[in-house]
Design an enzyme around this catalytic site. Structure first.
Site, PDB file in Angstrom:
ATOM      1  N   ARG A 196       0.954  -1.278  -0.140  1.00  0.00           N
ATOM      2  CA  ARG A 196       0.467   0.038   0.027  1.00  0.00           C
ATOM      3  C   ARG A 196       0.992   1.184   0.188  1.00  0.00           C
ATOM      4  NH1 ARG A 196      -2.186   1.184   5.624  1.00  0.00           N
ATOM      5  NH2 ARG A 196      -0.284   2.615   5.687  1.00  0.00           N
ATOM      6  N   TYR A 216       4.288   5.175  11.494  1.00  0.00           N
ATOM      7  CA  TYR A 216       4.488   3.172  11.789  1.00  0.00           C
ATOM      8  C   TYR A 216       5.368   3.206  11.046  1.00  0.00           C
ATOM      9  CZ  TYR A 216       0.920   3.394   8.357  1.00  0.00           C
ATOM     10  OH  TYR A 216      -0.646   3.601   7.832  1.00  0.00           O
ATOM     11  N   HIS A 224      -3.308   4.507   5.049  1.00  0.00           N
ATOM     12  CA  HIS A 224      -4.318   3.369   4.737  1.00  0.00           C
ATOM     13  C   HIS A 224      -5.617   4.516   4.394  1.00  0.00           C
ATOM     14  CE1 HIS A 224      -7.379   0.464   7.162  1.00  0.00           C
ATOM     15  NE2 HIS A 224      -8.229   2.168   7.366  1.00  0.00           N
TER      16      HIS A 224
END
Lengths: 347, 348
Positions: A247, A260, A251
């Site tokens: 990805r 993160y 998100h």
């Protein structure tokens, strides 16, 4: 491509190698259109048209090349919420699809039955058993359609995915379980999600082949999906495909990846972007030239523009839609509440 | 099936009258549904070869084959999820969840998927699913085998919920649920499975008498009376009828209203009864707090406040987990507790 065959299972028909020119060109066109539409959707979120959007950037090959293997007259796809490029490939009304992101209707404002593409679903494991039921229904009727269930590495942890895989294995249902492992379930990496390291390897426990495929290689994805569909259609039962992809975007538009994950990792995957990769392959195979790319890009931009205009001017739902679809056979009590709404709320 | 055909006869409309147990009546309704509609499917844990743990599906697999009546793996969420997918493909599934407490693992599929799919898809995907759920207590069963989940499911938009109290209603309400294009949670009172009564069996599909002419949501006056209305459903209807018999010995004439449908609730029927008797006692097995008795009580107050001679009483299970066998009789509404509540409402 790596196959995790269950002990004693028959071998999967091999479909490797390059794509036929026409398929490759079509897949490239849909991948490019999806990329441009995805980019436009992010812009629409920035402009305040969409409250939020979930980008599929980087997963175009996994989605388009798998969906392109489906028979649009017979098969049925069950998405979660990041399968915009699958919808596009299957010819779903994209204004209706994006109505979900514009928050006009949960699930989108297209007909999932006529589109053969389920309503957008935010419970990521939830639709996977539906694919098994749909596929079982197809077989019970003696028909030849197959279901494909799209889900991600995060959903692979949900009990429903296990139950669906096991049911399909027991029933021998014509289902393709298509896992897009994009390495990050929001902020949680594969290492904290997948005990054993491989989702495809779990297939052996369900008595079905498990295929790991480079999800950024359109040809590999397409061939693996076609093989699995051939197998299902001919009565060979389900297959689990794990497409390894990434990805590239956050998100969602509300997410911040810097909290993160490593920029270096993102850059490394940027180098493996499936879109230029297929473009280069097309060029090298002599299937595409500059004129083709220009023509495809013009067409994709025009398509995106139409969709953008459509979604920008899409009407809000009628207030009465609150009540219209709750039941097929409405109750007196709901009718009473609707009268109350009309008297006290309706603008 | 081994039902006794004693008392068999013909009703006014030519339908067969047969005496049978509730468990047999449900079996006959499933048989009727499987026969009249090739889109119906019966599936769940142990419903095939075994015929169900209560033998409710006995003989159906033999009669209709393994494609129409089949066992699934032991996974309730998968069972309901399967039903949703089958419904999306034009089938009319009748899944069984073996026991009430095992509906909890399926709640996501029931609430987030089955109940909403018609709404989510703006009417494109109907969900003509009847989830059969052996329910309630009274049989000294293990944990998770005696739960009353009606308030949970009645709270969910998109669901309809029904609980029959006798064999005839079990037969008719199940057929009505199956023929409905909306998802229905059909709660079978296990404690009444062996209750034997006359059942009016369906003749041809064309006969509209199949549901007794009552629409979905209709309640039934199980016993007419003048002094107070006992409102109940499932196995508690039988208990309330017993209470009414005892009260009658003391000259108290109680009406028993079998609510049958817990969503939608027959507000008109409820209001009409209580407006006549001016007093109401709601009886259910589920715990008190936020139980369906609160909803019923509230509906009565909203509709017939001025007719009420006393506050609506509730006699329910306690706010405790469903207990093991020896404590079951102390948990479930007892005849004495119901009589005391009647007394309170009469003496108010």
């Amino acid at each position: 491509m790596q196959t995790h065959a269950p002990p004693g299972a028959g071998s999967t028909p091999d479909r490797t190698g390059a794509l036929p020119a026409e398929s490759a060109r079509r897949i490239y066109r849909d991948m490019l259109t999806a990329r441009l539409l995805d980019t436009e959707a992010i812009a629409l979120q920035r402009q305040g048209v969409f409250p939020a959007y979930v980008s599929l950037r980087g997963q175009e090959a996994a989605q388009v090349a798998s969906a392109a293997a489906l028979d649009r007259d017979r098969d049925f796809a069950f998405p979660t919420y990041r399968e915009m490029a699958v919808a596009l490939t299957l010819g779903v009304d994209m204004v209706g699809y994006l109505a979900s992101h514009r928050a006009l209707w949960h699930g989108g404002r297209y007909d999932p039955i006529a589109s053969r593409f389920g309503s957008i679903n935010a419970v990521v494991g939830g639709p996977v058993p539906h694919a098994v039921g749909w596929a079982l229904g197809e077989r019970l009727r003696g028909e030849t359609g197959c279901a494909i269930a799209y889900f991600g590495d995060g959903a692979s942890s949900q009990g429903d995915v296990h139950e669906a895989l096991n049911f399909a294995g027991v029933f021998g249902s014509p289902v393709v379980f298509f896992c897009q492992n994009n390495r990050w379930a929001l902020s949680v990496p594969n290492e904290r999600q997948i005990a054993g390291g491989s989702i495809a390897a779990r297939a052996a426990g369900y008595g079905m082949p498990g295929i790991t495929v480079d999800g950024n290689d359109a040809a590999a994805v397409h061939n693996a999906t076609r093989s699995a569909l051939d197998r299902a259609r001919s009565g060979g039962g389900p297959t689990l495909i794990e497409a390894l992809t990434y990805r590239l975007a956050p998100h969602s538009t509300s997410d911040d990846t810097t909290r993160y994950r490593d920029r270096g990792e993102e850059h490394a995957w940027q180098e493996r972007d499936p879109l230029p990769r297929l473009g280069t392959a097309l060029e090298e195979a002599g299937h595409a030239d500059t004129a083709f790319f220009e023509q495809i890009e013009d067409g994709a931009r025009a398509a995106v523009e139409r969709i953008r205009d459509g979604i920008a001017t899409a009407p809000p739902p009628a207030g009465s839609d609150l009540f219209t679809y709750v039941y097929r056979e409405p109750t007196e009590e709901l009718a009473r509440q609707q009268r109350l709404w009309r008297e006290e709320v309706e603008p | 099936m081994t039902e006794a055909l004693v008392g068999e006869g013909r009703g006014a409309n030519g339908a067969a009258l047969v005496e049978m147990t509730m468990q047999q009546a449900i079996n006959r309704a499933l048989d009727t549904a499987l026969r009249e509609d090739p889109a119906t499917l019966v599936f769940g844990e142990d419903v095939g070869r075994l015929g169900g743990v209560f033998r409710v599906t006995d003989g159906l697999q033999a009669a209709y084959g393994q494609n129409r009546v089949f066992d699934t793996p032991l996974a309730e969420s998968g069972i309901v999820g399967l039903a949703v997918g089958l419904a999306m493909n034009g089938w009319r599934p009748i899944p069984e969840l073996q026991f009430d407490g095992f509906a909890y693992p399926a709640v996501d599929q029931i609430v987030n998927q089955m109940a909403r799919m018609h709404y989510r898809s703006r009417g494109a995907a109907s969900m003509p699913i009847t989830v059969r759920l052996p329910s309630f207590g009274g049989i000294q069963a293990p944990e998770h085998h005696g739960e009353s989940l009606e308030a949970l499911f009645a709270h969910v938009p998109g669901l309809k919920v029904v609980a029959p109290s006798d064999p005839n209603d079990a037969y008719r309400l199940l057929l009505q649920s199956i023929r409905s294009d909306d998802p229905v949670i059909y709660m079978e009172p296990k404690a009444r499975y062996w209750d034997r009564r006359q059942v009016v069996l369906d003749g041809a599909r064309a006969q509209a008498a199949d549901t007794g002419g009552d629409p979905i949501g209709a309640s039934r006056i199980a016993r007419p009376g003048r002094h107070a209305t006992l409102v109940a459903w499932g196995a508690m209807v039988h208990r309330c009828l017993r209470v009414a018999e005892l009260a009658a010995e003391d000259g108290v004439d109680l009406e028993v209203l079998d609510l049958r449908w817990l969503k939608p609730i027959d507000t008109d029927g409820l209001a009409a009864s209580v407006s006549r008797t001016r007093r109401a006692v709601v009886v259910h097995e589920a715990p008190l707090t936020a139980g369906l008795g609160a909803e019923v009580s509230s509906l009565i107050t909203e509709r017939v406040f001025c007719d009420l001679a006393a506050p609506v009483q509730r006699v329910t299970g306690f706010d405790v987990p469903y207990p093991a066998g020896p404590l079951e009789p102390q948990y479930l509404p007892t005849i004495d507790r119901i009589l005391l509540a009647v007394q309170r409402t009469l003496e108010f």
